[in-house]
Write a protein that holds these residues in place. Structure first.
Motif, PDB file in Angstrom:
ATOM      1  N   ALA A 124      39.564  30.019  43.471  1.00 53.91           N
ATOM      2  CA  ALA A 124      38.427  29.857  44.390  1.00 53.91           C
ATOM      3  C   ALA A 124      38.199  31.151  45.159  1.00 53.91           C
ATOM      4  N   SER A 125      39.283  31.837  45.512  1.00 51.87           N
ATOM      5  CA  SER A 125      39.161  33.112  46.235  1.00 51.87           C
ATOM      6  C   SER A 125      38.526  34.164  45.343  1.00 51.87           C
ATOM      7  N   LEU A 126      38.955  34.184  44.072  1.00 47.45           N
ATOM      8  CA  LEU A 126      38.401  35.164  43.132  1.00 47.45           C
ATOM      9  C   LEU A 126      36.922  34.876  42.855  1.00 47.45           C
ATOM     10  N   LEU A 127      36.576  33.595  42.756  1.00 48.53           N
ATOM     11  CA  LEU A 127      35.155  33.241  42.572  1.00 48.53           C
ATOM     12  C   LEU A 127      34.336  33.769  43.751  1.00 48.53           C
ATOM     13  N   ALA A 128      34.847  33.545  44.966  1.00 41.88           N
ATOM     14  CA  ALA A 128      34.118  33.987  46.165  1.00 41.88           C
ATOM     15  C   ALA A 128      34.008  35.508  46.178  1.00 41.88           C
ATOM     16  N   TRP A 129      35.081  36.173  45.776  1.00 42.77           N
ATOM     17  CA  TRP A 129      35.110  37.651  45.729  1.00 42.77           C
ATOM     18  C   TRP A 129      34.035  38.162  44.770  1.00 42.77           C
ATOM     19  N   ARG A 130      34.000  37.575  43.580  1.00 48.68           N
ATOM     20  CA  ARG A 130      33.045  38.033  42.572  1.00 48.68           C
ATOM     21  C   ARG A 130      31.614  37.669  42.959  1.00 48.68           C
ATOM     22  N   GLU A 131      31.433  36.447  43.450  1.00 45.35           N
ATOM     23  CA  GLU A 131      30.071  36.009  43.812  1.00 45.35           C
ATOM     24  C   GLU A 131      29.514  36.849  44.943  1.00 45.35           C
ATOM     25  N   ASN A 132      30.413  37.379  45.783  1.00 46.62           N
ATOM     26  CA  ASN A 132      29.974  38.199  46.910  1.00 46.62           C
ATOM     27  C   ASN A 132      29.738  39.647  46.483  1.00 46.62           C
ATOM     28  N   GLY A 133      29.951  39.938  45.198  1.00 50.07           N
ATOM     29  CA  GLY A 133      29.700  41.286  44.681  1.00 50.07           C
ATOM     30  C   GLY A 133      30.699  42.314  45.180  1.00 50.07           C
ATOM     31  N   GLN A 134      31.922  41.877  45.511  1.00 49.87           N
ATOM     32  CA  GLN A 134      32.915  42.822  46.035  1.00 49.87           C
ATOM     33  C   GLN A 134      33.343  43.805  44.955  1.00 49.87           C
ATOM     34  N   VAL A 135      33.621  45.026  45.377  1.00 46.90           N
ATOM     35  CA  VAL A 135      34.204  45.997  44.452  1.00 46.90           C
ATOM     36  C   VAL A 135      35.642  46.233  44.873  1.00 46.90           C
ATOM     37  N   GLY A 136      36.455  46.710  43.930  1.00 47.72           N
ATOM     38  CA  GLY A 136      37.844  46.982  44.249  1.00 47.72           C
ATOM     39  C   GLY A 136      38.724  45.790  43.924  1.00 47.72           C
ATOM     40  N   THR A 137      39.808  45.657  44.685  1.00 50.03           N
ATOM     41  CA  THR A 137      40.839  44.681  44.332  1.00 50.03           C
ATOM     42  C   THR A 137      41.129  43.726  45.478  1.00 50.03           C
ATOM     43  N   LEU A 138      41.177  42.454  45.132  1.00 49.65           N
ATOM     44  CA  LEU A 138      41.661  41.411  46.042  1.00 49.65           C
ATOM     45  C   LEU A 138      43.130  41.181  45.706  1.00 49.65           C
ATOM     46  N   TYR A 139      43.986  41.268  46.710  1.00 51.19           N
ATOM     47  CA  TYR A 139      45.409  40.966  46.502  1.00 51.19           C
ATOM     48  C   TYR A 139      45.683  39.551  46.967  1.00 51.19           C
TER      49      TYR A 139
ATOM     50  N   ASP B  95      46.264  23.773  33.690  1.00 54.07           N
ATOM     51  CA  ASP B  95      45.033  23.679  32.911  1.00 54.07           C
ATOM     52  C   ASP B  95      44.414  22.288  33.084  1.00 54.07           C
ATOM     53  N   GLN B  96      45.260  21.284  32.964  1.00 50.93           N
ATOM     54  CA  GLN B  96      44.797  19.891  33.087  1.00 50.93           C
ATOM     55  C   GLN B  96      44.247  19.627  34.499  1.00 50.93           C
ATOM     56  N   ALA B  97      44.934  20.153  35.499  1.00 48.72           N
ATOM     57  CA  ALA B  97      44.496  19.943  36.884  1.00 48.72           C
ATOM     58  C   ALA B  97      43.187  20.689  37.158  1.00 48.72           C
ATOM     59  N   LEU B  98      43.105  21.938  36.680  1.00 48.54           N
ATOM     60  CA  LEU B  98      41.940  22.775  36.971  1.00 48.54           C
ATOM     61  C   LEU B  98      40.693  22.290  36.238  1.00 48.54           C
ATOM     62  N   ALA B  99      40.897  21.517  35.169  1.00 46.41           N
ATOM     63  CA  ALA B  99      39.754  21.025  34.389  1.00 46.41           C
ATOM     64  C   ALA B  99      38.815  20.159  35.242  1.00 46.41           C
TER      65      ALA B  99
ATOM     66  N   PRO C 174      34.995  22.684  37.037  1.00 45.79           N
ATOM     67  CA  PRO C 174      34.473  23.540  35.968  1.00 45.79           C
ATOM     68  C   PRO C 174      34.291  25.000  36.369  1.00 45.79           C
ATOM     69  N   GLU C 175      33.846  25.255  37.618  1.00 47.08           N
ATOM     70  CA  GLU C 175      33.631  26.657  38.030  1.00 47.08           C
ATOM     71  C   GLU C 175      34.929  27.442  38.010  1.00 47.08           C
ATOM     72  N   ALA C 176      35.991  26.845  38.527  1.00 45.44           N
ATOM     73  CA  ALA C 176      37.294  27.525  38.576  1.00 45.44           C
ATOM     74  C   ALA C 176      37.901  27.587  37.171  1.00 45.44           C
ATOM     75  N   HIS C 177      37.745  26.509  36.437  1.00 48.40           N
ATOM     76  CA  HIS C 177      38.328  26.435  35.098  1.00 48.40           C
ATOM     77  C   HIS C 177      37.700  27.492  34.191  1.00 48.40           C
ATOM     78  N   ALA C 178      36.414  27.774  34.431  1.00 50.83           N
ATOM     79  CA  ALA C 178      35.687  28.723  33.579  1.00 50.83           C
ATOM     80  C   ALA C 178      36.279  30.127  33.646  1.00 50.83           C
ATOM     81  N   ILE C 179      36.936  30.469  34.765  1.00 49.33           N
ATOM     82  CA  ILE C 179      37.520  31.828  34.867  1.00 49.33           C
ATOM     83  C   ILE C 179      39.051  31.802  34.748  1.00 49.33           C
ATOM     84  N   ALA C 180      39.607  30.621  34.448  1.00 53.81           N
ATOM     85  CA  ALA C 180      41.068  30.462  34.525  1.00 53.81           C
ATOM     86  C   ALA C 180      41.836  30.963  33.303  1.00 53.81           C
ATOM     87  N   ALA C 181      41.157  31.115  32.149  1.00 53.11           N
ATOM     88  CA  ALA C 181      41.900  31.383  30.907  1.00 53.11           C
ATOM     89  C   ALA C 181      42.852  32.581  30.985  1.00 53.11           C
TER      90      ALA C 181
END
Ligand SMILES: C[S@@+](CC[C@H](N)C(=O)[O-])C[C@H]1O[C@@H](n2cnc3c(N)ncnc32)[C@H](O)[C@@H]1O
Length: 227
Positions: free
Chosen positions: A69-84, A99-103, A106-113
């Protein structure tokens, strides 16, 4: 013999994973992703505070949902660089269980692979575009004090304080404060009085905020500046 690090998962009929060890669900039945966004992201004033090198730390890695969810927010906000993202987990799940839990989300699961592939291969340092995550396996009461870490935002996400007092003790909440950067913050879904008092004693200005869904209140705070 029972594996002492096994999370002892039980899957409820609605698909929510529950820890038999702690008798508590991993995420909200209403909508775990929305709850993460409300409690941990908005509670830490994210994504507004994101900047290159921003460091989130979390007690209780669980399914990895809060990290994604943090990474989704980072990307959606157009951040550059690295989130630790640094997290602590004593009873790690298998990649297939995550995998089963994240399913459910869908938004989080889509970037989870890429995360699930690295986790399945045994990596506990996860690298994805925009993210470097380190998950410390073991009891956070033992692993956190050994780290040279200063987080800008903490997600306090143990199971409920009544069922998982280890992650809400005076010692660990003081360690959280000691591992917080200047102007750093925390957010948690609980408004339990002793948690709020302990975080205050540890050095945070603690505020009660509206909770998610049926929860009336949650807690947020910022580290007091030394005078
Ligand atoms: C509510 S779940 C966290 C959910 C997670 N943040 C997510 O995004 O799925 C709480 C987690 O804390 C972990 N935990 C409980 N006691 C712990 C301890 N002493 N040290 C480290 N992790 C612990 C549990 O195994 C569980 O995964």
């Amino acid at each position: 013999m029972q594996d002492t690090h096994d999370p002892l998962l039980v899957w409820r009929d609605d698909g929510v994973p529950v820890s038999d060890r702690f008798d508590d669900p991993y995420f909200s039945v209403v909508n775990g992703l929305e709850e993460t966004r409300h409690v941990f992201l908005a509670g830490n004033d994210l994504p507004a505070r994101f900047c290159d090198g921003f460091h989130v730390a979390e007690l209780g890695f669980g399914t990895g949902l809060n990290m994604l969810a943090s990474l989704l927010a980072w990307r959606e906000n157009g951040q550059v660089g690295t989130l630790y993202f640094t997290s602590f987990e004593a009873f790690p799940m298998q990649a297939s269980e995550m995998d089963q839990a994240l399913a459910h989300f869908p938004e989080a699961h889509a970037i989870a692979a890429p995360f699930l592939e690295q986790w399945a291969a045994g990596a506990r340092r996860i690298e994805m575009p925009g993210l470097v995550a380190n998950i410390h396996i073991g009891d956070a009461r033992e692993t956190l004090p050994t780290l040279d870490l200063r987080a800008n935002a903490w997600f306090l996400d143990g199971f409920s304080p009544a069922k998982n007092p280890e992650l809400w003790s005076e010692n660990i909440l003081h360690e959280v404060a000691n591992h917080t950067a200047k102007d750093g913050s925390f957010a948690t879904y609980t408004a339990a009085g002793f948690v709020r008092r302990t975080l205050d004693e540890a050095g945070f200005d603690v505020t009660r905020a509206p909770g998610f869904g049926r929860k009336r209140h949650m807690s947020i705070g910022t580290l007091r500046t030394a005078t």
